[in-house]
Scaffold this active site. Structure first.
Site, PDB file in Angstrom:
ATOM      1  N   ASN A 295     -86.163   4.065  62.357  1.00  0.00           N
ATOM      2  CA  ASN A 295     -86.086   2.982  62.953  1.00  0.00           C
ATOM      3  C   ASN A 295     -85.465   2.393  63.434  1.00  0.00           C
ATOM      4  O   ASN A 295     -83.866   2.223  61.689  1.00  0.00           O
ATOM      5  CB  ASN A 295     -86.997   2.307  61.369  1.00  0.00           C
ATOM      6  CG  ASN A 295     -86.969   0.715  61.821  1.00  0.00           C
ATOM      7  OD1 ASN A 295     -87.032   0.557  62.688  1.00  0.00           O
ATOM      8  ND2 ASN A 295     -87.854  -0.590  60.874  1.00  0.00           N
TER       9      ASN A 295
ATOM     10  N   LYS B 184     -84.085  -0.730  64.168  1.00  0.00           N
ATOM     11  CA  LYS B 184     -84.842  -2.266  64.265  1.00  0.00           C
ATOM     12  C   LYS B 184     -84.751  -2.195  65.617  1.00  0.00           C
ATOM     13  O   LYS B 184     -84.482  -1.968  66.721  1.00  0.00           O
ATOM     14  CB  LYS B 184     -83.441  -2.649  62.997  1.00  0.00           C
ATOM     15  CG  LYS B 184     -84.201  -1.923  61.815  1.00  0.00           C
ATOM     16  CD  LYS B 184     -83.867  -1.672  60.672  1.00  0.00           C
ATOM     17  CE  LYS B 184     -84.393  -1.778  59.663  1.00  0.00           C
ATOM     18  NZ  LYS B 184     -83.752  -1.993  58.118  1.00  0.00           N
TER      19      LYS B 184
ATOM     20  N   HIS C  91     -93.173  -3.824  58.190  1.00  0.00           N
ATOM     21  CA  HIS C  91     -92.335  -3.751  57.411  1.00  0.00           C
ATOM     22  C   HIS C  91     -92.105  -5.129  56.668  1.00  0.00           C
ATOM     23  O   HIS C  91     -92.161  -6.587  57.661  1.00  0.00           O
ATOM     24  CB  HIS C  91     -90.818  -3.190  58.595  1.00  0.00           C
ATOM     25  CG  HIS C  91     -90.422  -3.267  58.134  1.00  0.00           C
ATOM     26  ND1 HIS C  91     -89.380  -4.177  57.877  1.00  0.00           N
ATOM     27  CD2 HIS C  91     -89.300  -1.615  58.044  1.00  0.00           C
ATOM     28  CE1 HIS C  91     -87.903  -3.735  57.423  1.00  0.00           C
ATOM     29  NE2 HIS C  91     -88.213  -1.807  57.373  1.00  0.00           N
TER      30      HIS C  91
ATOM     31  N   GLU D  68     -89.782  -7.029  57.430  1.00  0.00           N
ATOM     32  CA  GLU D  68     -88.486  -7.556  58.375  1.00  0.00           C
ATOM     33  C   GLU D  68     -89.599  -8.308  58.774  1.00  0.00           C
ATOM     34  O   GLU D  68     -89.248  -9.977  59.680  1.00  0.00           O
ATOM     35  CB  GLU D  68     -88.063  -6.583  58.433  1.00  0.00           C
ATOM     36  CG  GLU D  68     -86.714  -6.380  58.207  1.00  0.00           C
ATOM     37  CD  GLU D  68     -85.105  -5.118  57.783  1.00  0.00           C
ATOM     38  OE1 GLU D  68     -85.986  -5.046  59.926  1.00  0.00           O
ATOM     39  OE2 GLU D  68     -84.584  -5.098  57.607  1.00  0.00           O
TER      40      GLU D  68
ATOM     41  N   GLU E 266     -90.426   0.619  50.699  1.00  0.00           N
ATOM     42  CA  GLU E 266     -89.423   0.403  50.911  1.00  0.00           C
ATOM     43  C   GLU E 266     -88.988  -0.893  50.220  1.00  0.00           C
ATOM     44  O   GLU E 266     -89.536  -1.789  50.427  1.00  0.00           O
ATOM     45  CB  GLU E 266     -89.354  -0.162  52.276  1.00  0.00           C
ATOM     46  CG  GLU E 266     -89.313   0.814  53.332  1.00  0.00           C
ATOM     47  CD  GLU E 266     -88.844   0.562  55.159  1.00  0.00           C
ATOM     48  OE1 GLU E 266     -87.860   1.507  55.378  1.00  0.00           O
ATOM     49  OE2 GLU E 266     -89.293  -0.188  55.630  1.00  0.00           O
TER      50      GLU E 266
ATOM     51  N   GLY F  14     -80.960  -1.573  53.348  1.00  0.00           N
ATOM     52  CA  GLY F  14     -79.816  -2.508  54.124  1.00  0.00           C
ATOM     53  C   GLY F  14     -78.684  -2.720  53.177  1.00  0.00           C
ATOM     54  O   GLY F  14     -77.446  -3.268  53.424  1.00  0.00           O
TER      55      GLY F  14
ATOM     56  N   SER G 201     -81.926   2.191  52.493  1.00  0.00           N
ATOM     57  CA  SER G 201     -80.004   2.759  52.501  1.00  0.00           C
ATOM     58  C   SER G 201     -80.047   4.325  51.883  1.00  0.00           C
ATOM     59  O   SER G 201     -79.418   4.618  51.138  1.00  0.00           O
ATOM     60  CB  SER G 201     -79.837   2.332  50.747  1.00  0.00           C
ATOM     61  OG  SER G 201     -80.048   0.558  50.821  1.00  0.00           O
TER      62      SER G 201
HETATM   63  P1  13P Z   1     -82.035   1.082  56.135  1.00  0.00           P
HETATM   64  O1  13P Z   1     -81.686   2.784  55.971  1.00  0.00           O
HETATM   65  O2  13P Z   1     -80.605   0.216  56.736  1.00  0.00           O
HETATM   66  O3  13P Z   1     -81.109   0.533  54.180  1.00  0.00           O
HETATM   67  O4  13P Z   1     -83.581   0.150  56.696  1.00  0.00           O
HETATM   68  C1  13P Z   1     -84.366   0.920  55.778  1.00  0.00           C
HETATM   69  C2  13P Z   1     -85.947   0.608  56.439  1.00  0.00           C
HETATM   70  O5  13P Z   1     -86.190  -0.677  56.112  1.00  0.00           O
HETATM   71  C3  13P Z   1     -86.348   1.239  57.372  1.00  0.00           C
HETATM   72  O6  13P Z   1     -87.394   0.248  57.997  1.00  0.00           O
END
Ligand code: 13P
Length: 250
Positions: A10, A12, A99, A101, A169, A175, A211
């Site tokens: 992903n 982002k 997601h 976010e 997640e 992150g 992560s």
């Molecule tokens: P990270 O691997 O950067 O922690 O992000 C995970 C994520 O949100 C994947 O959708």
């Protein structure tokens, strides 16, 4: 059972045209290792999907999107929006829905449910993200929260469920470099898997996201019900992404 492992990137809001080279390198690596029980998907920003479609062998690498507009399945007067039909046109096979976010920006379970319906109508495979925040985790509410997120949006019939993969997640892990303990994760995945079998009469593939890196990937090998990973930061550079795959198998 699900023998197929998923390694889903992903990106982002990351990636310029030059960064597509990283996908070329992953594609070359995958050609070399010739794995069949394996799904590698890059969920790219909209700006890169068209180029990626023309550049890569989509037999080795699937394309995925990170979002789409719920306003109309095809087209309409919605400035700045992208429809699911447009993603189909770009040969996207997967789309991320729910997601954290986007939930944080106001995406409700009702919107997520509608998006799932649209994606299924257009034959896109769904990566449905669920997860609790740190406060909920500390209050031992993780399973209850995730179960509720699933209950409110998942369709009931097998034909639809077959096109859905769930990515757990935990928000506190995204992150941050912090990952759940093995014992917790094993237990959590067992509970989710049992719940899905009991209430939906179906065994849906379960992924972990948060992560994931080449440094910690070995820790996930023993999570029985974990069918793969949704990877953010560590998917941006081919070396890191390839190292994750290598270390998982060796
Ligand atoms: P990270 O691997 O950067 O922690 O992000 C995970 C994520 O949100 C994947 O959708």
């Amino acid at each position: 059972m699900h023998s197929k492992k998923h390694f889903i990137a992903n990106w982002k809001m990351n990636g310029l045209i030059k960064d597509l080279n990283h996908i070329s390198r992953v594609s070359d690596y995958l050609k070399k290792i010739k794995k069949n029980d394996f799904n590698c998907t890059f969920c790219l920003p909209y700006t890169l999907l068209g180029l990626a479609k023309s550049r890569f062998d989509l037999k080795k690498i699937n394309l995925g999107a990170q979002n789409f507009s719920v306003q109309d399945i095809n087209s309409g007067p919605y400035t700045g929006s992208i429809s699911i039909n447009m993603l189909k046109d770009l040969k996207c096979k997967y789309v991320i829905i729910g997601h954290s976010e986007l939930r944080a920006k106001g995406e409700t379970n009702l919107i997520i449910k509608t998006k799932i319906k649209y994606a299924l109508e257009k034959n896109l495979k769904i990566i449905l993200c669920v997860g609790e925040n740190l406060m909920q985790y500390k209050a031992n509410k993780s399973f209850q929260i995730v179960k509720n997120q699933l209950k409110l949006v998942l369709p009931k019939n097998k034909k639809d469920l077959r096109n859905i993969t769930i990515a757990y997640e935990p928000i506190w892990s995204i992150g941050t470099g912090i990952i759940p303990q093995n014992k917790y994760l094993n237990n959590f995945f067992n509970k989710i898997s049992y719940y899905l079998k009991k209430d939906f009469k179906f065994s849906i593939s379960l992924l972990y996201g948060g992560s994931v890196s080449s440094k910690n990937i070995k820790q996930f090998v023993n999570i029985n019900k974990c069918n793969g990973f949704l990877i953010g930061g560590a998917s941006l550079k081919s070396k890191n992404f390839i190292d994750i795959i290598k270390k998982y198998y060796n």
